[in-house]
Design a protein around this motif. Structure first.
Motif, mmCIF file in Angstrom:
data_model
loop_
_atom_site.group_PDB
_atom_site.id
_atom_site.type_symbol
_atom_site.label_atom_id
_atom_site.label_comp_id
_atom_site.label_asym_id
_atom_site.label_seq_id
_atom_site.Cartn_x
_atom_site.Cartn_y
_atom_site.Cartn_z
ATOM 1 N N LEU A 114 0.854 -1.188 0.000
ATOM 2 C CA LEU A 114 0.000 0.000 0.000
ATOM 3 C C LEU A 114 0.888 1.235 0.000
ATOM 4 C CD1 LEU A 114 -2.817 -0.949 2.557
ATOM 5 C CD2 LEU A 114 -2.948 -0.903 0.058
ATOM 6 N N LYS A 115 0.754 2.051 -1.028
ATOM 7 C CA LYS A 115 1.542 3.273 -1.127
ATOM 8 C C LYS A 115 0.764 4.414 -0.500
ATOM 9 C CE LYS A 115 3.827 3.913 -4.873
ATOM 10 N NZ LYS A 115 4.190 4.190 -6.293
ATOM 11 N N ARG A 116 1.430 5.145 0.367
ATOM 12 C CA ARG A 116 0.807 6.281 1.040
ATOM 13 C C ARG A 116 1.168 7.570 0.294
ATOM 14 N NH1 ARG A 116 1.938 7.284 7.355
ATOM 15 N NH2 ARG A 116 0.997 5.201 7.405
ATOM 16 N N ASP A 117 0.148 8.244 -0.222
ATOM 17 C CA ASP A 117 0.315 9.503 -0.947
ATOM 18 C C ASP A 117 -0.134 10.633 -0.037
ATOM 19 O OD1 ASP A 117 0.275 11.672 -2.775
ATOM 20 O OD2 ASP A 117 -0.059 10.301 -4.441
ATOM 21 N N VAL A 118 0.789 11.483 0.384
ATOM 22 C CA VAL A 118 0.468 12.503 1.379
ATOM 23 C C VAL A 118 0.958 13.873 0.903
ATOM 24 C CG1 VAL A 118 0.508 10.940 3.352
ATOM 25 C CG2 VAL A 118 2.629 12.026 2.613
ATOM 26 N N ASN A 119 0.239 14.900 1.328
ATOM 27 C CA ASN A 119 0.638 16.289 1.132
ATOM 28 C C ASN A 119 1.082 16.845 2.481
ATOM 29 O OD1 ASN A 119 0.015 16.564 -1.694
ATOM 30 N ND2 ASN A 119 -2.146 16.512 -1.119
ATOM 31 N N ILE A 120 2.339 17.238 2.579
ATOM 32 C CA ILE A 120 2.922 17.672 3.841
ATOM 33 C C ILE A 120 3.070 19.189 3.821
ATOM 34 C CG2 ILE A 120 4.832 17.388 5.444
ATOM 35 C CD1 ILE A 120 3.287 14.829 4.897
ATOM 36 N N PRO A 121 2.318 19.922 4.673
ATOM 37 C CA PRO A 121 2.522 21.371 4.743
ATOM 38 C C PRO A 121 3.831 21.698 5.455
ATOM 39 C CG PRO A 121 0.888 20.676 6.351
ATOM 40 C CD PRO A 121 1.223 19.469 5.531
ATOM 41 N N LEU A 122 4.513 22.716 4.977
ATOM 42 C CA LEU A 122 5.790 23.134 5.555
ATOM 43 C C LEU A 122 5.554 24.065 6.743
ATOM 44 C CD1 LEU A 122 7.825 23.802 2.277
ATOM 45 C CD2 LEU A 122 7.920 21.786 3.768
ATOM 46 N N GLU A 123 6.305 23.836 7.807
ATOM 47 C CA GLU A 123 6.173 24.628 9.023
ATOM 48 C C GLU A 123 7.137 25.813 9.002
ATOM 49 O OE1 GLU A 123 6.771 22.019 12.293
ATOM 50 O OE2 GLU A 123 5.082 20.710 11.793
ATOM 51 N N LYS A 124 6.855 26.783 9.871
ATOM 52 C CA LYS A 124 7.670 27.983 10.066
ATOM 53 C C LYS A 124 7.694 28.887 8.843
ATOM 54 C CE LYS A 124 10.670 25.647 13.394
ATOM 55 N NZ LYS A 124 12.063 25.294 13.776
ATOM 56 N N VAL A 125 6.751 28.693 7.943
ATOM 57 C CA VAL A 125 6.579 29.566 6.782
ATOM 58 C C VAL A 125 5.086 29.800 6.590
ATOM 59 C CG1 VAL A 125 8.714 28.963 5.567
ATOM 60 C CG2 VAL A 125 6.681 27.544 5.269
ATOM 61 N N SER A 126 4.756 30.801 5.778
ATOM 62 C CA SER A 126 3.351 31.163 5.587
ATOM 63 C C SER A 126 2.673 30.369 4.481
ATOM 64 C CB SER A 126 3.243 32.665 5.279
ATOM 65 O OG SER A 126 3.974 32.990 4.098
ATOM 66 N N SER A 127 3.431 29.681 3.628
ATOM 67 C CA SER A 127 2.823 28.899 2.554
ATOM 68 C C SER A 127 3.800 27.813 2.106
ATOM 69 C CB SER A 127 2.436 29.790 1.365
ATOM 70 O OG SER A 127 3.596 30.297 0.727
ATOM 71 N N GLY A 128 3.275 26.859 1.342
ATOM 72 C CA GLY A 128 4.110 25.795 0.787
ATOM 73 C C GLY A 128 3.792 24.435 1.353
ATOM 74 N N GLU A 129 3.760 23.440 0.478
ATOM 75 C CA GLU A 129 3.609 22.053 0.906
ATOM 76 C C GLU A 129 4.281 21.145 -0.112
ATOM 77 O OE1 GLU A 129 -0.709 20.608 -0.799
ATOM 78 O OE2 GLU A 129 -0.681 21.621 1.149
ATOM 79 N N LEU A 130 4.628 19.933 0.360
ATOM 80 C CA LEU A 130 5.297 18.942 -0.476
ATOM 81 C C LEU A 130 4.411 17.719 -0.629
ATOM 82 C CD1 LEU A 130 8.907 19.051 1.041
ATOM 83 C CD2 LEU A 130 8.076 20.263 -0.975
ATOM 84 N N ARG A 131 4.452 17.123 -1.800
ATOM 85 C CA ARG A 131 3.735 15.878 -2.033
ATOM 86 C C ARG A 131 4.742 14.736 -2.030
ATOM 87 N NH1 ARG A 131 1.019 13.854 -7.681
ATOM 88 N NH2 ARG A 131 0.288 11.814 -6.913
ATOM 89 N N LEU A 132 4.486 13.747 -1.160
ATOM 90 C CA LEU A 132 5.350 12.576 -1.020
ATOM 91 C C LEU A 132 4.552 11.306 -1.263
ATOM 92 C CD1 LEU A 132 7.335 13.442 2.260
ATOM 93 C CD2 LEU A 132 7.905 14.064 -0.092
ATOM 94 N N GLN A 133 5.233 10.304 -1.797
ATOM 95 C CA GLN A 133 4.685 8.953 -1.904
ATOM 96 C C GLN A 133 5.588 8.024 -1.111
ATOM 97 O OE1 GLN A 133 4.350 8.093 -6.086
ATOM 98 N NE2 GLN A 133 2.453 9.277 -6.328
ATOM 99 N N ILE A 134 5.014 7.322 -0.124
ATOM 100 C CA ILE A 134 5.801 6.514 0.809
ATOM 101 C C ILE A 134 5.274 5.088 0.784
ATOM 102 C CG2 ILE A 134 6.610 6.337 3.197
ATOM 103 C CD1 ILE A 134 5.778 9.275 3.556
ATOM 104 N N GLU A 135 6.193 4.130 0.731
ATOM 105 C CA GLU A 135 5.806 2.724 0.785
ATOM 106 C C GLU A 135 6.915 1.916 1.446
ATOM 107 O OE1 GLU A 135 5.559 0.775 -3.003
ATOM 108 O OE2 GLU A 135 6.977 2.165 -3.931
ATOM 109 N N ALA A 136 6.532 0.758 1.980
ATOM 110 C CA ALA A 136 7.468 -0.156 2.629
ATOM 111 C C ALA A 136 7.535 -1.458 1.847
ATOM 112 C CB ALA A 136 7.032 -0.432 4.065
ATOM 113 N N VAL A 137 8.756 -1.999 1.666
ATOM 114 C CA VAL A 137 8.950 -3.260 0.949
ATOM 115 C C VAL A 137 9.936 -4.124 1.723
ATOM 116 C CG1 VAL A 137 8.455 -2.280 -1.324
ATOM 117 C CG2 VAL A 137 10.786 -2.256 -0.461
#
Length: 608
Positions: A572-595
């Motif tokens: 199962l691949k986890r697709d997440v949007n991570i907001p960046l802290e200590k700033v007023s805007s911006g986020e990163l999109r990550l795809q995480i999986e374990a094998v």
């Protein structure tokens, strides 16, 4: 028989009258012998005037009449109290000895461990940000509240009603010498070495308010005003005996101020804490969550006007017919959302009833948090903006896997909502702090909770795709696997115009390993699509993310974040949007999986 009963009643009444007269007139025993002396002189030696007996009769009549009036007044007061108790929002004081006996039984094995765990985490966070100049670094080494619970309602408890909200008022008195909080402090220059600070006694006294909400599923609690706090502190070094408190000047007063400020900011009106009372307890410890917050609109907000009461009164008098006519193009506002170190800002909108409809993803690093909404006014033609007011919504994980949201309502009432499952939308309208400053409507969605055992709660969006999550997460091993992290793209990153070549890049830290993406061309929405692999680490290790902007004369941070990698399910691949802290805007999109390592080596899932 009737005459005998009447006689007995009169005799009893006379006895009661004499007893009461004896209490109220303590000099009466001295007056009676004097009267007997006068009576003997008049009878056996010579006759006195008749005014003596007349005065005695008049005095006795007046005293008996006063006694009857007092009885009538007491009887009327009792009847009046019975009537007012049925109609008044405040009940009389009631003794609560049973409550303290129950607290004494459940304190050592249930309440004390839970409160010690919760307060120790609060103390650790506060110590990182608040310490005196004398101390360079301070750490918490032990935390125990002892076996003696506080005394509740020593002088009784009473209930009050504010609107539809029931509020219990009771005293809080905690005076114990069994508390044991041990701190280790590294001294700053010119001092050197390590000192031991032990808090061995504490005294907290104040008036406590308890407010049941959600049909008894939770209780809000707070102090009516700042409580009285005293702390006993002992100092030492290593294994030596305790030294006098003057060994570290100013530390005792600093600890008292730290405790008082913590209580004032967390549980003194209007700040209220929540105690969940669910019907079931899943025995899960939430360590974080993922939020989606939508700032919808505001109503009847006012310009700062330098605090003009007439302007605020005018805003409060706006009705639905006048709302469209009072749109003022000069009034431009936006809302800043704050959650711990994460802040986001809506666009600027115009008018007394702005509609933002802005959605943001937020990350919570605890089982509870406070969403603060700050309203600002923009000055036309200027980059400056003025702070107007704010409001807040608090949230807490409930042991039955639900989420409780609460806020301060009008006239100190309570606004409370409960989301039974993750993914349920909760819309709340909260008044801004202050008088007649309008209200804000927001929508909050708790997408998922993350737990200490690595699992996470199911949302209504992925119930069909993630079956038997608890069973799978329990059976998974935390070793012998690879974690594949794909940094897909960034959105709305802060990129400043500067001389020279510039561009954003991302650094990933997991354990002792670190990875970095390439720098893309100057843009606020970069696309990397870079995949990295790490050896999985058990014990709640976070993936730390730092986003930088590469420039000619040095790199600049444009935000950071952290992600809990426990509870990953193979396949199962986890697709997440991570907001960046200590700033007023911006986020990163990550795809995480374990094998598994074997699958990873055979199929080479993570390619570079």
């Amino acid at each position: 028989m009737a005459r005998i009963k009447k006689r007995n009643f009169d005799l009893n009444e006379a006895v009661e009258f004499l007893k009461k007269l004896w209490v109220e007139q303590p000099l009466l025993p001295l007056v009676i012998p004097v009267l007997f002396v006068f009576w003997a002189i008049e009878k056996w030696f010579f006759s006195l005037s008749n005014w003596v007996s007349l005065a005695i009769a008049v005095w006795a009549t007046i005293q008996y009449g006063s006694y009857q009036r007092r009885n009538l007044v007491e009887d009327l007061n009792k009847k009046w109290m019975q009537v007012t108790q049925q109609t008044s929002p405040v009940t009389p004081l009631e003794q609560c000895v049973w409550l303290n006996e129950l607290l004494l039984d459940v304190w050592p094995n249930y309440i004390c461990p839970k409160l010690s765990s919760r307060f120790s985490s609060i103390v650790e966070r506060r110590l990182k940000h608040r310490k005196p100049m004398l101390i360079e670094k301070i750490e918490l080494q032990g935390f125990s509240l002892g076996s003696r619970p506080p005394i509740l309602g020593h002088h009784g408890i009473r209930w009050a009603t504010s609107g539809n909200q029931r509020i219990m008022h009771l005293g809080f008195d905690w005076d114990t010498t069994e508390i044991n909080i041990m701190l280790s402090a590294k001294m700053s220059k010119p001092l050197s070495g390590t000192a031991r600070i032990v808090i061995n006694s504490i005294h907290v006294k104040g008036d406590l308010l308890l407010m049941p909400i959600l049909d008894g599923k939770a209780i809000l609690y707070s102090f009516l005003s700042a409580p009285e706090v005293r702390i006993g502190v002992a100092f030492g070094s290593g294994g030596s005996q305790s030294l006098p408190a003057t060994e570290l000047p100013g530390v005792s007063s600093w600890l008292v101020k730290l405790a008082t400020d913590t209580l004032s900011k967390r549980m003194v009106e209007p700040h209220r804490q929540c105690l969940a009372l669910p019907a079931s307890d899943l025995q899960k410890k939430a360590v974080g969550g993922v939020l989606c917050i939508t700032v919808l609109s505001a109503r009847k907000i006012c310009s700062s006007s330098k605090g003009s009461p007439s302007r605020r009164h005018k805003c409060s008098a706006i009705d639905s017919k006048e709302e469209d006519q009072l749109e003022n193009k000069e009034l431009q506002t936006f809302v800043e959302i704050e959650l711990e170190e994460l802040t986001r800002r809506t666009n600027v909108r115009t008018g007394y009833n702005p509609n933002w409809n802005s959605t943001f993803n937020m990350i919570l690093h605890d089982n509870a948090g406070i969403l603060r909404f700050h309203l600002y006014e923009c000055t036309p033609g200027s980059v400056k903006y003025d702070y107007l007011t704010s409001c807040e919504i608090k949230m807490r994980y409930s042991p039955d896997d639900s989420t409780i949201f609460w806020a301060m309502g009008p006239d100190s009432t309570v606004i409370a909502e409960r989301a039974e499952l993750c993914g349920k939308e909760t819309e709340m309208t909260v008044p801004f702090e202050g008088v007649n400053l309008g209200e804000l409507t927001v929508k909050v969605v708790l997408k998922e909770w993350h737990f200490a055992d690595g699992s996470h709660s199911l949302t209504s969006f992925n119930l069909s795709t993630q079956n038997s999550l608890d069973e799978a997460s329990i059976s998974l091993s935390k070793t012998g696997r690879k974690i594949c992290v794909t940094v897909v793209e960034g959105k709305d990153l802060i990129v400043k115009d500067k001389i020279g070549k510039s561009g954003p890049y991302v650094k990933l830290y997991y354990g002792k390993a670190s990875k970095r993406t390439k720098t893309v061309s100057y843009t606020s929405n970069p696309v990397w699509n870079r995949k990295f692999e790490f050896d999985e680490i058990g014990g709640g290790e976070y993936l730390k993310i730092k986003c930088h902007q590469e420039e000619t004369f040095g790199d600049e941070s444009v935000g950071s974040a952290r992600v809990n990698l426990e509870g990953l399910i193979e396949g199962l691949k986890r697709d997440v949007n991570i907001p960046l802290e200590k700033v007023s805007s911006g986020e990163l999109r990550l795809q995480i999986e374990a094998v598994r390592v074997q699958d990873f080596e055979g199929s080479k899932v993570c390619l570079f």
